[in-house]
Design an enzyme around this catalytic site. Structure first.
Site, mmCIF file in Angstrom:
data_model
loop_
_atom_site.group_PDB
_atom_site.id
_atom_site.type_symbol
_atom_site.label_atom_id
_atom_site.label_comp_id
_atom_site.label_asym_id
_atom_site.label_seq_id
_atom_site.Cartn_x
_atom_site.Cartn_y
_atom_site.Cartn_z
ATOM 1 N N HIS A 88 0.833 -1.206 0.000
ATOM 2 C CA HIS A 88 0.000 0.000 0.000
ATOM 3 C C HIS A 88 0.872 1.262 0.000
ATOM 4 O O HIS A 88 0.691 2.158 -0.838
ATOM 5 C CB HIS A 88 -0.906 -0.014 1.238
ATOM 6 C CG HIS A 88 -1.712 1.230 1.428
ATOM 7 N ND1 HIS A 88 -3.059 1.286 1.144
ATOM 8 C CD2 HIS A 88 -1.379 2.471 1.889
ATOM 9 C CE1 HIS A 88 -3.513 2.496 1.405
ATOM 10 N NE2 HIS A 88 -2.510 3.242 1.868
ATOM 11 N N GLU A 89 1.819 1.309 0.932
ATOM 12 C CA GLU A 89 2.668 2.500 1.040
ATOM 13 C C GLU A 89 3.597 2.654 -0.168
ATOM 14 O O GLU A 89 3.975 3.766 -0.524
ATOM 15 C CB GLU A 89 3.492 2.449 2.332
ATOM 16 C CG GLU A 89 2.663 2.429 3.607
ATOM 17 C CD GLU A 89 1.709 3.603 3.713
ATOM 18 O OE1 GLU A 89 2.016 4.679 3.155
ATOM 19 O OE2 GLU A 89 0.644 3.446 4.340
ATOM 20 N N HIS B 137 1.933 4.868 -2.697
ATOM 21 C CA HIS B 137 2.109 6.299 -2.410
ATOM 22 C C HIS B 137 3.542 6.745 -2.737
ATOM 23 O O HIS B 137 3.746 7.793 -3.358
ATOM 24 C CB HIS B 137 1.837 6.568 -0.927
ATOM 25 C CG HIS B 137 0.409 6.382 -0.527
ATOM 26 N ND1 HIS B 137 -0.640 6.906 -1.239
ATOM 27 C CD2 HIS B 137 -0.147 5.733 0.544
ATOM 28 C CE1 HIS B 137 -1.782 6.599 -0.634
ATOM 29 N NE2 HIS B 137 -1.497 5.893 0.440
#
Length: 435
Positions: free
Chosen positions: A25-26, A29
């Site tokens: 997920h990170e 980003h």
């Protein structure tokens, strides 16, 4: 001892899957932020004390002690205040929240970073950066789901007979043994045997359980059942009767909570087998999974009273009750101890990770700060304001100050923390079990 080791293995595997999901997920980003030239000083998986970290280039990569989330730190998440200053003290607690958040987003500002601030990027770029994290969870969920369904498959019912019921028993009675006075089942009376494969019903071919089940349920009276037995096709002529059976929805799934209806009854158990699904079948199931996830998120507030009663009262924990990280780890531990084919256990484990990643996607897309969806909503609102100003030839309103929403973000965060603690208590006191 072996069971305890398997239980522990399940928990460890879930923890690893959790860490990978958060890191993935990170990474969404991080990669898009770097793509658009935003400086990212930190990439961390977990919260709390740092267990390990290593600096590569301008970013510090690390793992923290509590695997309950993660974050990347981007420079300049919020624009300066209306006075053009980053820091402007106030005696108002709400105003202080705004100013503290603004100050924190600039605390690692270095010379030359003025052109690498998050808020200076065009709204569509900020939307991509914030959407990339949840999207990565959706991609991971799809890869795991399609991979497991199309290669390993799932256990499902077939048209082959695994056992014949000797008498008619109302399924709402939940018993397996016949009693005196129970009528003989149509299947037993007609001579249906273990190992028979039903290939047609009333002259119409059947190749899957759902089709056969529907035709049986809609038939009461004489019928013709064609079976394959020892390489030959044989026609049997049972007279189906009405019986109390679980109600099914339009997709052929048993309605929850289980209710019973009167329908046609033949009286046999179908054989189950694990078989891969086609791309179309997998896509349909993935769509259903996403729809169920959306409905679950919408219904979440309504489940809180039952969750509270199951934790601090004498209520039962519902099967569809919200489950946290601890509860999911316990379920994975139990799963490893279940007597089932290894492929079935592996598919169920993969599906747990799929549901976890789908949940991460859906929750983070809620248009609330501090979730990713809140920042996406702020960027879209800014874009709309500027577009309207251009149409009506008004002055550019400038960047939307998301920092002003921080008091609401603290309220949302407080609600999520309270809910997380409630689920944690429920998972410890009255856990959901699969065995």
């Amino acid at each position: 001892m072996t069971e305890m080791l398997l239980y522990a293995l399940g928990i460890v595997l879930f923890a690893l899957g959790l860490l990978v999901s958060i890191a993935w997920h990170e990474l969404g980003h991080l990669s898009t932020a770097k793509l658009f030239g935003i400086r990212v000083p930190q990439y961390m998986v977990g919260f709390g004390p740092t267990i390990w970290s290593r600096k590569r280039g301008e970013t510090e990569y690390g793992i923290k002690a509590i695997p309950a989330g993660g974050y990347i730190r981007m420079i300049g998440m919020f624009p300066p205040g209306e006075d053009g200053k980053i820091e402007a003290r106030s005696t108002s607690p709400w105003r202080s929240m705004i100013e503290d958040a603004r100050e924190a987003s600039y605390e690692e500002l270095l010379p030359g970073d003025e052109t690498r601030l998050f808020y200076t990027r065009k709204p569509w770029k900020r939307v991509i950066v914030m959407f990339a994290g949840p999207f990565m969870n959706l991609v991971l969920a799809a890869v795991l789901f399609f991979g497991s369904m199309m290669t390993l498959g799932i256990e499902g019912q077939t048209t082959q007979v695994a056992g014949v019921q000797k008498c008619v028993i109302k399924q709402s009675e939940k018993r397996d043994t016949c009693k005196a006075g129970d009528p003989v089942s149509p299947a037993f009376k007609a001579g249906l045997k273990d190992g028979d494969k039903i290939v047609a019903f009333n002259g119409a071919p059947v190749s899957d359980w759902d089709t056969l089940s529907d035709r049986i349920r809609h038939t009461i009276g004489p019928a013709t059942v064609t079976v394959e037995r020892a390489g030959q096709r044989i026609d049997l002529h049972p007279t189906l009767v009405s019986n109390s059976v679980p109600k099914k929805d339009a997709d052929g799934k048993v309605v929850q909570p289980v209710t019973y209806v009167d329908a046609g009854y033949l009286g046999f158990a179908s054989k189950t087998e694990v078989a891969p699904l086609s791309f179309g079948e997998t896509t349909e199931r993935m769509t259903d999974l996403m729809e169920n996830g959306v409905h679950s998120v919408i219904a979440l507030p309504g489940k809180i009273p039952g969750l509270w009663d199951a934790t601090f009262g004498d209520g039962e924990r519902a099967e569809d009750s919200p489950v946290g990280v601890v509860g999911a780890a316990r379920i994975t531990g139990e799963l490893m101890t279940v007597e089932a084919p290894k492929t079935t256990i592996l598919v169920m484990f993969m599906n747990l990770l799929v549901m976890f990643n789908v949940s991460l996607f859906l929750f983070n897309m809620l248009p609330l700060l501090p979730l990713d969806g809140g920042h996406i909503a702020g960027a879209l609102w800014e874009s709309l304001r500027r577009h309207v100003a251009r149409i009506f030839k008004r002055p550019d309103p400038g960047p939307f100050d998301v920092a002003k929403l921080m008091p609401a973000a603290y309220v949302v965060a407080g609600v999520f923390v309270c809910f997380t603690l409630l689920v944690l208590a429920a998972d410890i006191v009255n856990p959901v079990k699969i065995t």
